[in-house]
Scaffold this motif. Structure first.
Motif, PDB file in Angstrom:
ATOM      1  N   LEU A 126       2.144   2.432 -13.668  1.00  0.00           N
ATOM      2  CA  LEU A 126       0.661   2.788 -13.431  1.00  0.00           C
ATOM      3  C   LEU A 126      -0.862   2.500 -14.010  1.00  0.00           C
ATOM      4  O   LEU A 126      -1.743   1.687 -13.435  1.00  0.00           O
ATOM      5  N   ARG A 132      -4.572   5.634  -5.246  1.00  0.00           N
ATOM      6  CA  ARG A 132      -5.121   6.167  -4.430  1.00  0.00           C
ATOM      7  C   ARG A 132      -6.516   5.138  -5.079  1.00  0.00           C
ATOM      8  O   ARG A 132      -7.035   4.017  -4.093  1.00  0.00           O
ATOM      9  N   HIS A 133      -6.726   5.551  -5.867  1.00  0.00           N
ATOM     10  CA  HIS A 133      -8.109   4.642  -6.214  1.00  0.00           C
ATOM     11  C   HIS A 133      -7.865   2.627  -6.607  1.00  0.00           C
ATOM     12  O   HIS A 133      -9.129   2.278  -5.697  1.00  0.00           O
ATOM     13  N   GLN A 159      -0.294  10.365 -11.509  1.00  0.00           N
ATOM     14  CA  GLN A 159      -0.666   8.951 -11.021  1.00  0.00           C
ATOM     15  C   GLN A 159      -0.844   8.259 -10.205  1.00  0.00           C
ATOM     16  O   GLN A 159      -1.064   7.650  -9.464  1.00  0.00           O
ATOM     17  N   VAL A 160      -0.542   9.240  -8.522  1.00  0.00           N
ATOM     18  CA  VAL A 160      -0.489   9.108  -7.702  1.00  0.00           C
ATOM     19  C   VAL A 160      -1.692   8.844  -7.261  1.00  0.00           C
ATOM     20  O   VAL A 160      -2.754   7.778  -6.826  1.00  0.00           O
ATOM     21  N   THR A 197       0.960  -0.960   0.148  1.00  0.00           N
ATOM     22  CA  THR A 197      -0.047   0.250   0.167  1.00  0.00           C
ATOM     23  C   THR A 197       0.688   1.129   0.273  1.00  0.00           C
ATOM     24  O   THR A 197       0.469   2.844  -0.027  1.00  0.00           O
ATOM     25  N   LEU A 223      -5.151   1.365  -4.937  1.00  0.00           N
ATOM     26  CA  LEU A 223      -5.236   0.252  -3.511  1.00  0.00           C
ATOM     27  C   LEU A 223      -6.360   0.419  -3.003  1.00  0.00           C
ATOM     28  O   LEU A 223      -6.792   0.000  -1.969  1.00  0.00           O
ATOM     29  N   ARG A 224      -8.077   1.851  -3.267  1.00  0.00           N
ATOM     30  CA  ARG A 224      -8.352   1.445  -2.457  1.00  0.00           C
ATOM     31  C   ARG A 224      -9.162   0.550  -1.883  1.00  0.00           C
ATOM     32  O   ARG A 224     -10.294  -0.246  -0.739  1.00  0.00           O
ATOM     33  N   LEU A 282       2.954   4.009  -1.731  1.00  0.00           N
ATOM     34  CA  LEU A 282       3.149   3.688  -3.360  1.00  0.00           C
ATOM     35  C   LEU A 282       4.912   3.730  -3.953  1.00  0.00           C
ATOM     36  O   LEU A 282       4.521   2.980  -4.722  1.00  0.00           O
ATOM     37  N   PHE A 305      -7.279  -2.321   0.308  1.00  0.00           N
ATOM     38  CA  PHE A 305      -8.028  -1.627   1.620  1.00  0.00           C
ATOM     39  C   PHE A 305      -9.527  -2.274   2.520  1.00  0.00           C
ATOM     40  O   PHE A 305      -9.440  -3.268   3.351  1.00  0.00           O
ATOM     41  N   LEU A 306     -10.088  -2.658   1.145  1.00  0.00           N
ATOM     42  CA  LEU A 306     -11.125  -2.618   1.841  1.00  0.00           C
ATOM     43  C   LEU A 306     -11.644  -4.145   1.623  1.00  0.00           C
ATOM     44  O   LEU A 306     -12.153  -4.744   2.346  1.00  0.00           O
TER      45      LEU A 306
END
Lengths: 211, 803
Positions: free
Chosen positions: B224, B245-246, B240-241, B191, B248-249, B193, B252-253
């Protein structure tokens, strides 16, 4: 009238607020000196009005909302009323959807137990749902009492020790020092905010309004 | 006294030895790679131990890194930004109105705390375990890397977990956790980056805290884009960041178990401290109902107050921040359904704690500063300059975690500039430990083939003298017109292309100075009465010439003696002196280093002088700082080494700290010679701590202006034997120095170490730069001549012998 002081060094609180503001300023944090929770609601209303990034946008027909961290909501129910009065739509944290609320939510609001002037840090000690509110919206407002601002990490360490020693099922199990918006510089050292948490961090210092 | 032969009677055997030495030097580049074959071959053994995903052989990693100019340019920017940010952060903290302690004070405090833990690990571990269990956490001590991996895999199996997420952890890299779990069908989502980027490119982190620092935005955009299915533009780093983020979200879930390392674990409260800027650890340790902390005992800290000291040092050292964005303190489960597991790994840590030479390395708080100041790291990055752990600390701990074979190649890249030691926030003696690793490598695998005859020749005073005289004689026909440098030899390739090699002097310094006496007064007539008012009038000073000065630059030796005499010192030059042994020590050849050190100690003791002075700063470092360590297990010699060390000084220290030359003492009317700048020889700056002293001589004593040299105290790339073993590396470090000299606008470059001078003069000549490179003593000598022309006017007085 006696000047309010914090910590053993007896540093005047307004000086600590100035220091904290100066040091968070370098991190892209906005400091708001407020007298009442209603002023926090006014700030939240402005931030909701400005919306958020397209990726967080609400479904067609729905507007942007704010969300209050449960611990703050329980401790200061007046905030909810002020927000409603100011016309801010609220998203709710529900046990089955602790994170589902992130769509269309522009602003999260939560409470900090302490501020630390030395580093411009906010100390938060609450629960999972509060943490998620703090991470998932693109903008966040941390509310801290002026009297809870500590001069340095030395005092912060002492507070932390007391919090963690308080036993099971207390907020001290999980404490975070938050200093500025979430960021990364992993690509060519290019500083980018909003890596996983909020890209915009506001600190509302209650009791620090001037005049 | 050793027999002093002239070059007249050289036998065939000696000529053969010389030929070997010359041939070896020319073939150095190829030989260096060949010589490392045995250690690399053995990494295959280690490979199977840790899950089949260890780095490529060193020679391949090194070669690939040398070919990567984009990485090198990125790392140069990275290091320069880091330096400014780090220094500013510590200065701001100290100078603020509520200002705190100095870097040094905090560093020593944390080092002492860590030492208490390292000395009594069981006690502190027991305290932590009791507190953590009281908090409701489960503490598991693994028997091996494999056992730690198995514990986590079993936990996943038991709970039916197939997706886990991770925040950045070097300990999991160390034990190969990702590949262990992936091989068992468990998906690991990184997670952080940078960590995700190296996972996507199937690489290893190349830096302790900036895993993807070796990639540029074009590479990250490609990785990416593929991972997110979006077309991401290289120049839109923010985009890119956000895309990451989206993506990796989702992980996470989905993840039901989160793995983190720990930046510290706190005994008194049973707490884990985790530091991130992104906030990913907040999510990894919050959302899943199971949190596994993988950690070694070296992360134990007694108290929360100690943790605050580490916080103050860590982010400043790592990124130049006063504190990281998220510093999280987890003390057991924070809700009824939560489990917190600690998995402790040893993996060589106990062996490290038991070894007095390496124990300090367990203090490491993984800030990465040792890579951020490291000149070779800038050239090759962390995949070559390290193994799993990159940077100086990686060179030290790799043999313990992954075996000596894995560390054999990376350690060969250290130039011993000591920069890492100056920024380490826990005062680890990294440069010395790297040389100790080098010694172990030589003991295990032997010297590279070309080094054995070269060092054998070098360590034999008589043989060396013959060889050097022969070289001086026979190199003349190979000299370029002008006589200062050798012509480029066909086939010398990378060894000679970018640097011109000096032509040896016709007559070595020893011939000019000895005048036939054992502890002879130098041949040049004594300056009487002394020209300068100093604190050393009448003091007996022994002069140690230094090999390169002796054979290449005898005029520097004469200048040194003149300056010492002008100060009123009674100068003696021990005839039996040879090399201090640095070339052998630097090569990990302790046997020959000790042989030369013993001879040097005997020679210098016999001089019976109050001070021993050399204008070869690297030798002053070797004699004063390395000899006592070299004789660590020989008490009698150690005592003699320490006594000698107390008398040993480089010329700059002697003139400023002992002789106390006064400002203006050598000031003469300014001559228009163009801007002058000063290169701090890295060991003079980092070990001898000569920061203000050279400037005091140039600005104060000589009264001359100096222009600033950017990165003045970064190594020039000579690095002793490194410039012969790894010429490609040396070339790149030199290029950085030469560009900085260009930036300064100087036409004269001053420094205080003959090795640097050889290297810099060679680089200036080969690149066609018209910059005069001088030893500081030559500049002082110019001042002396200009200030006291009458002392040099009479024929036969105080003149250099003809070169």
């Amino acid at each position: 009238m006696a000047t309010a002081v914090s910590g053993e060094r007896g540093v005047a609180l307004d000086l600590l607020v100035d220091r904290l503001a100066e040091r968070t300023g370098k991190l892209g944090v906005q400091i708001h000196r407020v007298a009442t929770l209603d002023e926090v609601a006014v700030l939240a209303a402005e931030l909701v009005e400005d919306g958020g990034p397209a990726a967080f946008a609400p479904p067609a027909g729905a507007g942007w909302r704010a969300i209050i961290a449960p611990t703050l909501d329980a401790a200061s129910p007046a905030l909810r009323q002020h927000l409603t009065t100011r016309g801010v739509a609220l998203a709710e944290v529900t046990p089955d959807r602790p994170t589902g609320a992130s769509v269309g939510v522009a602003v999260g609001i939560s409470a900090a137990a302490h501020g630390v002037a030395e580093t411009g840090t906010m100390i938060v000690a609450d629960g999972l749902a509060d943490r998620l509110v703090r991470m998932l919206a693109p903008k966040h407002i941390l509310v801290v009492q002026m009297a809870d601002i500590l001069p340095s990490l030395d005092e912060a360490g002492e507070r932390l020790r007391a919090l963690t020693a308080a036993g099971p099922d207390t907020p001290g199990r999980y404490v975070s020092f938050i200093t500025g918006p979430s960021r990364t510089a992993d690509i060519e050292m290019s500083l980018t905010v909003g890596a996983h948490g909020p890209a915009e961090l506001h600190i509302a210092i209650l009791g620090a309004a001037q005049g | 006294m050793a027999e002093q032969e002239t070059g007249r009677g050289i036998g065939w055997g000696r000529l053969a030895a010389l030929a070997v030495a010359v041939g070896a030097a020319v073939g150095g580049a190829r030989a260096a790679r060949r010589a490392l074959t045995p250690p690399d071959g053995r990494t295959r053994v280690a490979k199977e131990d840790a899950g089949g995903h260890l780095p490529q052989p060193f020679a391949e990693r090194y070669q690939r890194a040398l070919n990567d100019d984009r990485m090198r340019a990125g790392l140069l920017r990275f290091q320069r930004n880091w330096r400014v940010g780090r220094d500013t952060a510590f200065a701001q903290y100290r100078e603020a109105e509520d200002g705190g302690k100095t870097f040094e004070a905090m560093r020593d405090e944390l080092a002492a705390t860590k030492d208490r833990v390292i000395a009594a690990p069981d006690r502190y571990f027991a305290q932590f375990k009791a507190a953590a269990e009281r908090n409701g956490a489960i503490v598991y001590e693994s028997h091996s890397a494999e056992d730690a991996n198995r514990y986590i895999a079993d936990l996943c199996d038991r709970k039916g977990i197939r997706v886990i997420d991770k925040s950045k952890s070097m300990a999991t890299e160390e034990i190969g956790l990702n590949h262990y779990l992936e091989a068992r069908g468990i998906h690991v989502a990184e997670t952080d980056l940078g960590e995700w980027l190296v996972q996507l490119s199937d690489e290893r982190p190349s830096h302790l805290i900036a895993p993807a620092v070796h990639m540029d935005r074009f590479i990250t955009a490609g990785l990416l884009s593929k991972a997110t299915g979006q077309q991401l533009e290289p120049d839109d780093i923010g985009g890119q960041v956000r895309a990451a983020r989206h993506k990796l979200r989702d992980d996470f879930l989905r993840a039901r178990l989160g793995i983190s390392g720990a930046n510290a674990i706190i005994c008194e409260t049973g707490t884990t401290m985790i530091v991130t800027n992104e906030g990913n650890a907040e999510l990894v340790t919050s959302l899943p109902d199971i949190h596994v902390v993988l950690v070694g005992r070296e992360k134990l800290l007694p108290t929360m107050a100690d943790a605050m000291t580490q916080v103050r040092l860590l982010a400043r050292s790592a990124t130049g921040q006063a504190i990281s964005v998220y510093t999280t303190f987890i003390s057991g489960p924070d809700r009824p359904e939560k489990e917190v597991h600690y998995v402790f790994v040893d993996n060589g840590r106990s062996a490290m704690a038991a070894d007095p030479a390496f124990r300090d390395a367990l203090r490491c708080i993984r800030c990465g500063a040792c890579a951020d100041v490291c000149p070779p790291y800038q050239v090759v990055g962390g995949h070559a300059f390290g193994y799993i752990y990159a940077g100086a600390i990686g060179l030290v701990n790799t043999p313990f975690h992954h075996g000596l074979a894995a560390g054999a190649g990376p350690q060969s890249l250290c130039v011993s500039c000591n920069a890492c030691a100056t920024v380490c926030p826990v005062a680890i003696d990294l440069p010395r430990q790297i040389l100790d690793v080098r010694r172990k490598v030589v003991e295990e695998y032997g010297l590279p083939w070309y080094k054995r005859p070269a060092l054998e020749l070098w360590s034999n005073a008589t043989l060396f003298d013959h060889a050097a005289r022969a070289a001086a004689k026979f190199s003349r026909p190979l000299a370029e017109p002008g006589g200062a440098f050798m012509r480029k030899l066909p086939g010398a390739g990378n060894y000679q292309r970018w640097r011109s090699l000096p032509v040896p002097a016709k007559e070595p310094a020893r011939d000019r100075l000895f005048g036939g006496e054992v502890h002879g007064t130098p041949r040049a007539p004594r300056l009487s009465p002394p020209l300068l008012q100093t604190r050393v009038t009448g003091t007996r000073v022994a002069y140690f010439i230094q090999c390169l000065t002796d054979r290449l630059y005898p005029q520097m030796a004469e200048a040194t003696v003149r300056i010492l005499q002008a100060c009123g010192a009674e100068v003696v030059v021990p005839v039996s002196q040879h090399c201090c042994g640095l070339p052998a020590f630097d090569s990990g050849d302790w046997e020959r280093a000790k042989r030369m050190a013993r001879a040097t100690i005997e020679s210098l003791e016999a001089a019976d002088a109050k001070w021993i002075v050399t204008a070869g700063a690297s030798c002053a470092v070797a004699i004063a700082h390395e000899y006592p360590h070299l004789f660590g297990d020989e008490p009698a010699w150690r005592a003699r080494a320490e006594a000698l060390a107390a008398k040993m000084l480089d010329l700059t220290s002697f003139l400023v700290r002992v002789a106390k030359l006064e400002d203006g003492a050598l000031a003469a009317p300014e001559r228009n010679v163009g801007p002058v700048t000063y290169h701090n020889f890295c060991q003079s700056y980092n070990v001898l701590k000569l920061h203000a002293e050279p400037l005091a001589l140039i600005r104060g004593v000589l009264g001359r202006d100096l222009v600033d040299l950017p990165e003045a105290n970064v190594c020039c790339g000579f690095g002793g034997s490194t410039s012969f073993d790894k010429p490609e590396l040396s070339e790149h470090i030199l290029a950085r120095k030469l560009e900085n000299v260009d930036q300064s606008g100087a036409t004269t470059l001053i420094t205080d170490n003959p090795g640097c001078i050889m290297h810099l003069r060679g680089g200036m000549d080969a690149s066609g730069r018209e910059v005069r490179v001088m030893h500081l003593v030559e500049l002082l000598d110019e001042g002396l001549r200009a200030k006291f022309p009458e002392a040099f006017a009479a024929p036969g007085r105080l003149e250099d012998a003809a070169d």
